[in-house]
Motif scaffolding. Structure first.
Motif, PDB file in Angstrom:
ATOM      1  N   GLU A 145      20.753  33.743  49.772  1.00 37.21           N
ATOM      2  CA  GLU A 145      22.020  33.900  49.067  1.00 37.21           C
ATOM      3  C   GLU A 145      21.794  34.511  47.687  1.00 37.21           C
TER       4      GLU A 145
ATOM      5  N   THR B 172      23.306  43.757  48.135  1.00 30.82           N
ATOM      6  CA  THR B 172      23.115  44.867  49.073  1.00 30.82           C
ATOM      7  C   THR B 172      23.690  46.168  48.537  1.00 30.82           C
TER       8      THR B 172
ATOM      9  N   VAL C 259      30.191  43.257  51.393  1.00 32.77           N
ATOM     10  CA  VAL C 259      29.133  42.295  51.727  1.00 32.77           C
ATOM     11  C   VAL C 259      28.812  41.448  50.498  1.00 32.77           C
TER      12      VAL C 259
ATOM     13  N   PHE D  63      26.912  34.551  51.425  1.00 32.02           N
ATOM     14  CA  PHE D  63      26.163  34.353  52.664  1.00 32.02           C
ATOM     15  C   PHE D  63      24.997  33.393  52.467  1.00 32.02           C
TER      16      PHE D  63
ATOM     17  N   ALA E 205      20.537  37.027  54.459  1.00 33.16           N
ATOM     18  CA  ALA E 205      20.831  38.428  54.754  1.00 33.16           C
ATOM     19  C   ALA E 205      19.600  39.036  55.411  1.00 33.16           C
TER      20      ALA E 205
ATOM     21  N   CYS F   6      24.537  39.575  57.805  1.00 32.13           N
ATOM     22  CA  CYS F   6      24.569  38.351  57.011  1.00 32.13           C
ATOM     23  C   CYS F   6      24.843  37.137  57.888  1.00 32.13           C
TER      24      CYS F   6
END
Length: 162
Positions: A40, A44, A49, A54, A57, A71
């Motif tokens: 996390e 990106t 995203v 998330f 990844a 993700c």
């Protein structure tokens, strides 16, 4: 402020849901690119995203060049509302245009499935996204059903499964 206003909108979600079979014997196909796994907070540089929180990844690189990202999310609201409280959700998957069609997405999904072999994984995909559906199925995921959900303020008002 814009984020808050977005939540106030009535939302229609139409999607297919796919699931893995935990503990299946899976072999990871070869690709000529490098897979890296980030926790996390990794950036990106893909706006939709990076705006999400998330858990992991899975990033594919060609040298230092971005190829693909998938993700993994814990506690996804949509998954919970469909009854998958302990499942990980794979989402926000993006492949750079010049790398599409090389089988990178199914290989990445397969790697995720191997790494999370004892967990339930689900993937949501738009019904008209044929390329992604083929990649998801190639990675061994099985279609559960298609659904339409209507939400307001994140609350599920109505769901129809078919």
């Amino acid at each position: 402020m814009k984020h808050l206003l977005k939540k106030l909108k009535f939302k229609k979600i139409e999607s297919l849901i796919y699931i893995n079979k935990p503990n299946d014997l899976i072999v990871l196909p070869e690709i000529k690119y490098t897979h890296k796994i980030y926790d996390e907070g990794y950036k990106t540089n893909i706006a939709h995203v990076d705006g999400k929180k998330f858990f992991k990844a899975y990033v594919v690189l060609d040298g230092n060049k971005f190829v693909h990202v998938s993700c993994i999310f814990k506690n996804n609201l949509l998954a919970k509302q469909l009854g998958y409280k302990n499942a990980y959700t794979i989402g926000e998957c993006v492949t750079s245009n010049i790398y599409k069609g090389q089988g990178i997405y199914p290989v990445t999904l397969t790697k995720i499935t191997i790494d999370f072999k004892n967990d339930t994984l689900i993937v949501f995909v738009q019904p008209n996204n044929i390329a992604s559906i083929k990649g998801i199925e190639k990675a061994g995921f099985h279609k559960l059903y298609q659904f339409i959900m209507y939400r307001f303020l994140g609350i599920n008002l109505y769901t129809k499964k078919f």
